[in-house]
Design a protein around this motif. Structure first.
Motif, PDB file in Angstrom:
ATOM      1  N   LEU A   8      27.091  25.425 -20.820  1.00 55.56           N
ATOM      2  CA  LEU A   8      28.298  25.173 -21.610  1.00 55.56           C
ATOM      3  C   LEU A   8      28.298  25.915 -22.943  1.00 55.56           C
ATOM      4  O   LEU A   8      29.310  25.911 -23.654  1.00 55.56           O
ATOM      5  CB  LEU A   8      28.443  23.676 -21.858  1.00 55.56           C
ATOM      6  CG  LEU A   8      28.537  22.811 -20.606  1.00 55.56           C
ATOM      7  CD1 LEU A   8      28.593  21.340 -20.971  1.00 55.56           C
ATOM      8  CD2 LEU A   8      29.752  23.199 -19.771  1.00 55.56           C
ATOM      9  N   MET A  56      36.308  21.934 -26.796  1.00 56.28           N
ATOM     10  CA  MET A  56      36.107  22.473 -25.452  1.00 56.28           C
ATOM     11  C   MET A  56      37.144  23.564 -25.211  1.00 56.28           C
ATOM     12  O   MET A  56      38.353  23.306 -25.243  1.00 56.28           O
ATOM     13  CB  MET A  56      36.246  21.369 -24.410  1.00 56.28           C
ATOM     14  CG  MET A  56      35.338  20.169 -24.670  1.00 56.28           C
ATOM     15  SD  MET A  56      35.357  18.964 -23.330  1.00 56.28           S
ATOM     16  CE  MET A  56      37.067  18.430 -23.394  1.00 56.28           C
ATOM     17  N   ASN A  57      36.674  24.762 -24.986  1.00 60.95           N
ATOM     18  CA  ASN A  57      37.542  25.909 -24.760  1.00 60.95           C
ATOM     19  C   ASN A  57      37.378  26.446 -23.346  1.00 60.95           C
ATOM     20  O   ASN A  57      36.378  26.150 -22.678  1.00 60.95           O
ATOM     21  CB  ASN A  57      37.225  27.012 -25.768  1.00 60.95           C
ATOM     22  CG  ASN A  57      37.422  26.569 -27.205  1.00 60.95           C
ATOM     23  OD1 ASN A  57      38.348  25.830 -27.515  1.00 60.95           O
ATOM     24  ND2 ASN A  57      36.553  27.018 -28.082  1.00 60.95           N
ATOM     25  N   SER A  58      38.334  27.220 -22.925  1.00 61.14           N
ATOM     26  CA  SER A  58      38.296  27.853 -21.595  1.00 61.14           C
ATOM     27  C   SER A  58      37.919  26.830 -20.524  1.00 61.14           C
ATOM     28  O   SER A  58      37.014  27.052 -19.717  1.00 61.14           O
ATOM     29  CB  SER A  58      37.299  29.010 -21.596  1.00 61.14           C
ATOM     30  OG  SER A  58      37.640  29.970 -22.572  1.00 61.14           O
ATOM     31  N   GLU A 115      37.544  24.531 -17.352  1.00 58.16           N
ATOM     32  CA  GLU A 115      37.501  24.824 -15.923  1.00 58.16           C
ATOM     33  C   GLU A 115      37.667  23.510 -15.153  1.00 58.16           C
ATOM     34  O   GLU A 115      37.332  22.443 -15.671  1.00 58.16           O
ATOM     35  CB  GLU A 115      36.156  25.479 -15.577  1.00 58.16           C
ATOM     36  CG  GLU A 115      35.868  26.735 -16.354  1.00 58.16           C
ATOM     37  CD  GLU A 115      34.443  27.227 -16.156  1.00 58.16           C
ATOM     38  OE1 GLU A 115      33.653  26.511 -15.504  1.00 58.16           O
ATOM     39  OE2 GLU A 115      34.129  28.331 -16.661  1.00 58.16           O
ATOM     40  N   ARG A 163      31.347  27.946 -24.733  1.00 62.83           N
ATOM     41  CA  ARG A 163      32.658  27.356 -24.459  1.00 62.83           C
ATOM     42  C   ARG A 163      32.867  26.060 -25.233  1.00 62.83           C
ATOM     43  O   ARG A 163      33.982  25.746 -25.635  1.00 62.83           O
ATOM     44  CB  ARG A 163      32.835  27.059 -22.970  1.00 62.83           C
ATOM     45  CG  ARG A 163      32.954  28.276 -22.096  1.00 62.83           C
ATOM     46  CD  ARG A 163      33.582  27.929 -20.739  1.00 62.83           C
ATOM     47  NE  ARG A 163      32.816  26.963 -19.998  1.00 62.83           N
ATOM     48  CZ  ARG A 163      33.297  25.785 -19.574  1.00 62.83           C
ATOM     49  NH1 ARG A 163      34.539  25.436 -19.848  1.00 62.83           N
ATOM     50  NH2 ARG A 163      32.535  24.982 -18.862  1.00 62.83           N
ATOM     51  N   ASP A 167      34.997  20.980 -15.293  1.00 67.04           N
ATOM     52  CA  ASP A 167      34.800  20.183 -16.504  1.00 67.04           C
ATOM     53  C   ASP A 167      35.447  18.803 -16.393  1.00 67.04           C
ATOM     54  O   ASP A 167      35.303  17.970 -17.284  1.00 67.04           O
ATOM     55  CB  ASP A 167      35.382  20.909 -17.720  1.00 67.04           C
ATOM     56  CG  ASP A 167      34.656  22.211 -18.027  1.00 67.04           C
ATOM     57  OD1 ASP A 167      35.332  23.201 -18.376  1.00 67.04           O
ATOM     58  OD2 ASP A 167      33.412  22.237 -17.906  1.00 67.04           O
ATOM     59  N   SER A 215      42.328  24.380 -23.978  1.00 68.85           N
ATOM     60  CA  SER A 215      41.335  23.808 -24.896  1.00 68.85           C
ATOM     61  C   SER A 215      41.670  22.353 -25.184  1.00 68.85           C
ATOM     62  O   SER A 215      42.847  21.965 -25.191  1.00 68.85           O
ATOM     63  CB  SER A 215      41.311  24.595 -26.207  1.00 68.85           C
ATOM     64  OG  SER A 215      40.905  25.916 -26.001  1.00 68.85           O
TER      65      SER A 215
END
Length: 122
Positions: A62, A81-83, A85, A65, A88, A15
């Protein structure tokens, strides 16, 4: 007038929280949006928030997330911003909208921050 910060390098699943500080209160009564631009790609919409934080919109892919919020007392807008990738990975920009509500269109914004790099490794 807008200063984006908080980017960095993270692994997939991590994150990050980006901040957009408005030192001159340019966006106090305006919507604020986050956009991102990956290398070789066009700038794309991420999320936006209304002048009072009461309304938010997101890029559909998005949702769930990313979360946008704002602290009016600090003149700062955040992007949680979580998880994360690898997809991103991009330079993230914040911008002040011309109106009280945010928009998905870059043309609806007239003040842009300098961007902060987010890199996500797999």
């Amino acid at each position: 007038q807008l200063q984006a910060s908080g980017g960095g390098l993270g692994q997939a699943g991590a994150s990050l929280r980006l901040s957009c500080a408005d030192s001159r209160r340019t966006s106090s009564n305006n919507g604020v949006g986050w956009f991102r631009q990956a290398a070789g790609k066009e700038r794309e919409f991420v999320a936006a928030i209304s002048w009072n934080g009461g309304s938010t919109i997101y890029e559909d892919s998005l949702k769930g997330r990313f979360a946008i919020s704002r602290d009016r007392a600090k003149n700062t807008v955040y992007l949680q911003m979580n998880s994360l990738e690898p997809e991103d990975t991009a330079v993230y920009y914040c911008a002040a909208a011309r109106r009280a509500y945010g928009s998905r269109q870059t043309g609806d914004y007239n003040y842009w921050g300098q961007g902060t790099q987010v890199t996500v490794s797999s």
